[in-house]
Design a protein around this motif. Structure first.
Motif, mmCIF file in Angstrom:
data_model
loop_
_atom_site.group_PDB
_atom_site.id
_atom_site.type_symbol
_atom_site.label_atom_id
_atom_site.label_comp_id
_atom_site.label_asym_id
_atom_site.label_seq_id
_atom_site.Cartn_x
_atom_site.Cartn_y
_atom_site.Cartn_z
ATOM 1 N N TRP A 1 0.841 -1.197 0.000
ATOM 2 C CA TRP A 1 0.000 0.000 0.000
ATOM 3 C C TRP A 1 0.872 1.241 0.000
ATOM 4 O O TRP A 1 1.824 1.345 0.780
ATOM 5 N N LEU A 2 0.513 2.200 -0.845
ATOM 6 C CA LEU A 2 1.111 3.532 -0.849
ATOM 7 C C LEU A 2 0.000 4.501 -0.455
ATOM 8 O O LEU A 2 -0.964 4.692 -1.215
ATOM 9 N N VAL A 3 0.109 5.073 0.724
ATOM 10 C CA VAL A 3 -0.926 5.981 1.228
ATOM 11 C C VAL A 3 -0.488 7.405 0.937
ATOM 12 O O VAL A 3 0.609 7.822 1.322
ATOM 13 N N HIS A 4 -1.343 8.152 0.249
ATOM 14 C CA HIS A 4 -1.077 9.533 -0.156
ATOM 15 C C HIS A 4 -1.910 10.461 0.732
ATOM 16 O O HIS A 4 -3.061 10.753 0.382
ATOM 17 N N PRO A 5 -1.379 10.938 1.866
ATOM 18 C CA PRO A 5 -2.195 11.768 2.756
ATOM 19 C C PRO A 5 -2.671 13.060 2.106
ATOM 20 O O PRO A 5 -3.807 13.484 2.319
ATOM 21 N N THR A 6 -1.825 13.700 1.314
ATOM 22 C CA THR A 6 -2.201 14.976 0.705
ATOM 23 C C THR A 6 -3.295 14.790 -0.339
ATOM 24 O O THR A 6 -4.253 15.565 -0.393
ATOM 25 N N ASP A 7 -3.167 13.751 -1.159
ATOM 26 C CA ASP A 7 -4.159 13.486 -2.209
ATOM 27 C C ASP A 7 -5.357 12.705 -1.700
ATOM 28 O O ASP A 7 -6.306 12.473 -2.452
ATOM 29 N N ARG A 8 -5.273 12.219 -0.440
ATOM 30 C CA ARG A 8 -6.357 11.441 0.172
ATOM 31 C C ARG A 8 -6.683 10.197 -0.658
ATOM 32 O O ARG A 8 -7.832 9.895 -0.956
ATOM 33 N N MET A 9 -5.604 9.462 -1.027
ATOM 34 C CA MET A 9 -5.751 8.246 -1.825
ATOM 35 C C MET A 9 -4.841 7.149 -1.278
ATOM 36 O O MET A 9 -3.857 7.437 -0.614
ATOM 37 N N VAL A 10 -5.193 5.919 -1.605
ATOM 38 C CA VAL A 10 -4.314 4.782 -1.341
ATOM 39 C C VAL A 10 -4.191 3.988 -2.640
ATOM 40 O O VAL A 10 -5.185 3.747 -3.330
ATOM 41 N N THR A 11 -2.963 3.639 -2.980
ATOM 42 C CA THR A 11 -2.678 2.804 -4.145
ATOM 43 C C THR A 11 -2.263 1.442 -3.621
ATOM 44 O O THR A 11 -1.343 1.347 -2.804
ATOM 45 N N ILE A 12 -2.938 0.396 -4.070
ATOM 46 C CA ILE A 12 -2.703 -0.955 -3.549
ATOM 47 C C ILE A 12 -2.223 -1.867 -4.668
ATOM 48 O O ILE A 12 -2.879 -1.997 -5.708
ATOM 49 N N TYR A 13 -1.065 -2.495 -4.428
ATOM 50 C CA TYR A 13 -0.530 -3.504 -5.339
ATOM 51 C C TYR A 13 -0.690 -4.864 -4.666
ATOM 52 O O TYR A 13 -0.354 -5.017 -3.487
ATOM 53 N N ARG A 14 -1.189 -5.835 -5.427
ATOM 54 C CA ARG A 14 -1.329 -7.195 -4.914
ATOM 55 C C ARG A 14 -0.534 -8.147 -5.808
ATOM 56 O O ARG A 14 -0.595 -8.048 -7.031
ATOM 57 N N LEU A 15 0.184 -9.050 -5.166
ATOM 58 C CA LEU A 15 1.011 -10.004 -5.893
ATOM 59 C C LEU A 15 0.133 -11.092 -6.505
ATOM 60 O O LEU A 15 -0.641 -11.745 -5.797
ATOM 61 N N VAL A 16 0.235 -11.261 -7.813
ATOM 62 C CA VAL A 16 -0.503 -12.294 -8.530
ATOM 63 C C VAL A 16 0.499 -13.026 -9.409
ATOM 64 O O VAL A 16 1.114 -12.419 -10.282
ATOM 65 N N GLU A 17 0.685 -14.312 -9.126
ATOM 66 C CA GLU A 17 1.631 -15.141 -9.880
ATOM 67 C C GLU A 17 3.016 -14.500 -9.960
ATOM 68 O O GLU A 17 3.635 -14.414 -11.022
#
Length: 196
Positions: free
Chosen positions: A142-158
């Motif tokens: 997870w990359l949490v962007h406090p200023t932009d009020r967003m979270v970017t989530i990467y999940r490992l697949v294969e």
């Protein structure tokens, strides 16, 4: 803006252990990157709240949350500790395999890593650390962007991170690798400074 490199020499964890403790570094493929100065209070508020919610949700089960600074040593194969050349300090992490924990921190990929972004670390976390976490097998990043009020989530697949899931910091976000665990955003976001 990237993080400053210590020098152009290839370093190992054995070198790292001998450095003065008053300056913190992360090693990525032998490159020593100076950690940013102490994060601002907003960064600490976000990291602390995520850790707090994880700690409450996980209770006394096998999965353990940690908050920086904790050395996470990421060997490529069965390298001895002093030969490893990648050691990072995620803002928040969860380890569900107790055999990965020792007195020095974590050896091997955590199940979940959360980085709270700031101007000085954003590109480092988005590019270098994402590649390292993917290679090491971190299941969810997870990359949490406090200023932009967003979270970017990467999940490992294969063995690779798929297309990121980008969400606003509102309501709740489920932690995919931790069944029945969510992070609630609304109260936290209400405590943050207004976006300018």
């Amino acid at each position: 803006m990237g993080l400053a490199r210590r020098d152009t020499i290839h370093h190992t964890y054995g070198d790292y252990l001998g450095w003065p403790e008053d300056v913190r570094y992360e090693l990525i493929d032998g490159e020593a990157f100076m950690m940013a100065p102490a994060p601002d209070l907003e960064h600490q508020e976000v990291a602390g709240e995520i850790f707090f919610q994880l700690r409450l949700a996980l209770g006394e089960g096998p999965c353990k949350p940690f908050v920086a600074p904790v050395d996470v040593r990421l060997p490529r194969l069965d390298e001895a500790d002093d030969q490893m050349d990648t050691v990072v300090q995620p803002d928040v992490l969860v380890v569900c395999d107790p055999s990965r924990l020792d007195r020095r921190g974590v050896r091997g990929a955590p199940d979940l890593v959360v980085e709270v972004l700031s101007r000085s670390t954003a590109s480092h976390d988005h590019v270098r650390k994402r590649q390292v976490y993917e290679r090491a097998g971190v299941k969810e990043y997870w990359l949490v962007h406090p200023t932009d009020r967003m979270v970017t989530i990467y999940r490992l697949v294969e063995g690779a991170y798929g297309k990121p899931d980008v969400q606003e910091l509102q309501g709740e976000t489920a932690v995919g690798v931790l069944p029945d665990v969510v992070i609630a955003w609304d109260a936290l976001v209400a405590r943050l400074a207004p976006v300018e």
